[in-house]
Design a protein around this motif. Sequence first.
Motif, PDB file in Angstrom:
ATOM      1  N   GLU A 123      33.032  49.367  38.860  1.00  0.00           N
ATOM      2  CA  GLU A 123      32.576  47.983  38.749  1.00  0.00           C
ATOM      3  C   GLU A 123      33.287  47.257  37.610  1.00  0.00           C
ATOM      4  O   GLU A 123      33.612  46.069  37.732  1.00  0.00           O
ATOM      5  CB  GLU A 123      31.055  47.952  38.535  1.00  0.00           C
ATOM      6  N   ILE A 124      33.528  47.965  36.513  1.00  0.00           N
ATOM      7  CA  ILE A 124      34.242  47.352  35.394  1.00  0.00           C
ATOM      8  C   ILE A 124      35.671  47.020  35.793  1.00  0.00           C
ATOM      9  O   ILE A 124      36.187  45.930  35.475  1.00  0.00           O
ATOM     10  CB  ILE A 124      34.217  48.283  34.174  1.00  0.00           C
ATOM     11  N   TYR A 178      35.636  44.073  38.021  1.00  0.00           N
ATOM     12  CA  TYR A 178      35.390  42.861  37.243  1.00  0.00           C
ATOM     13  C   TYR A 178      36.672  42.392  36.566  1.00  0.00           C
ATOM     14  O   TYR A 178      36.998  41.199  36.580  1.00  0.00           O
ATOM     15  CB  TYR A 178      34.301  43.143  36.212  1.00  0.00           C
ATOM     16  N   LYS A 179      37.425  43.330  35.984  1.00  0.00           N
ATOM     17  CA  LYS A 179      38.690  42.971  35.352  1.00  0.00           C
ATOM     18  C   LYS A 179      39.678  42.421  36.386  1.00  0.00           C
ATOM     19  O   LYS A 179      40.402  41.459  36.116  1.00  0.00           O
ATOM     20  CB  LYS A 179      39.283  44.188  34.644  1.00  0.00           C
ATOM     21  N   GLN A 230      38.905  40.892  39.139  1.00  0.00           N
ATOM     22  CA  GLN A 230      38.468  39.564  39.551  1.00  0.00           C
ATOM     23  C   GLN A 230      38.843  38.518  38.503  1.00  0.00           C
ATOM     24  O   GLN A 230      39.237  37.395  38.843  1.00  0.00           O
ATOM     25  CB  GLN A 230      36.955  39.555  39.776  1.00  0.00           C
TER      26      GLN A 230
END
Length: 210
Positions: free
Chosen positions: A177-178, A181-182, A184
């Motif tokens: 997920e991290i 997120y990066k 995105q």
Amino acid sequence: MSVMVYIRLKQKIQSQRNQTIYLRDIAYIEAPKECKQELEQVPLYTVRESDRNIVIVDIFRVIYVLRQHYAQLEIQPLGPEQTIVTIPNLKQSPSYIAVGVIWILLFIGAAMAIMNFHYDVSMEEVQQRVHYLLTGEKVEHPLWFQIPYSLGLGVGMMLFFNHFFKKRINEEPSPLEIEMYKYQLDLDEYVVYHENEVSKESMHHDSSIP
């Protein structure tokens, strides 16, 4: 007498085609109550059929439109300088055949990756050696060690990705997920850089904007 208005643009919103985007849709506004209610109704852009999947609304466009309506305003922008407006296409029902084929490919690929890793590090020999050190007996398949190890791989993957199917194990974000997120954030930055000039030119000639 000038009125101070604070505006913070939202990072990203979603809109439909032919929908009018108002200031309240893309920004948080801090101003006197009567002024705030009026500012929230100011139209900024109408999404057209000819628009692509992404439109950028720049803070300069917001200031320009507000100046046309309220010359006495003293506008103080805060936060992001652009809002990314995503325009989703019509959703199509998923193909269960395609989903099944992808699932099988991923399953086989993951299994091959794990088996190749174990072969490279001679995992079977290591397990046999551990069994010999603990029991003093040489066994070709120490199942009492191999079965819990195999189950532990699955449990470890669930703990690592912090999900059991769709259920989150705890509130801590997983490494995947991290990374997403990066990714995105990088994607949004790229879109803002490459789409901003096109969107500003498009909005500049949009006759639907007052």
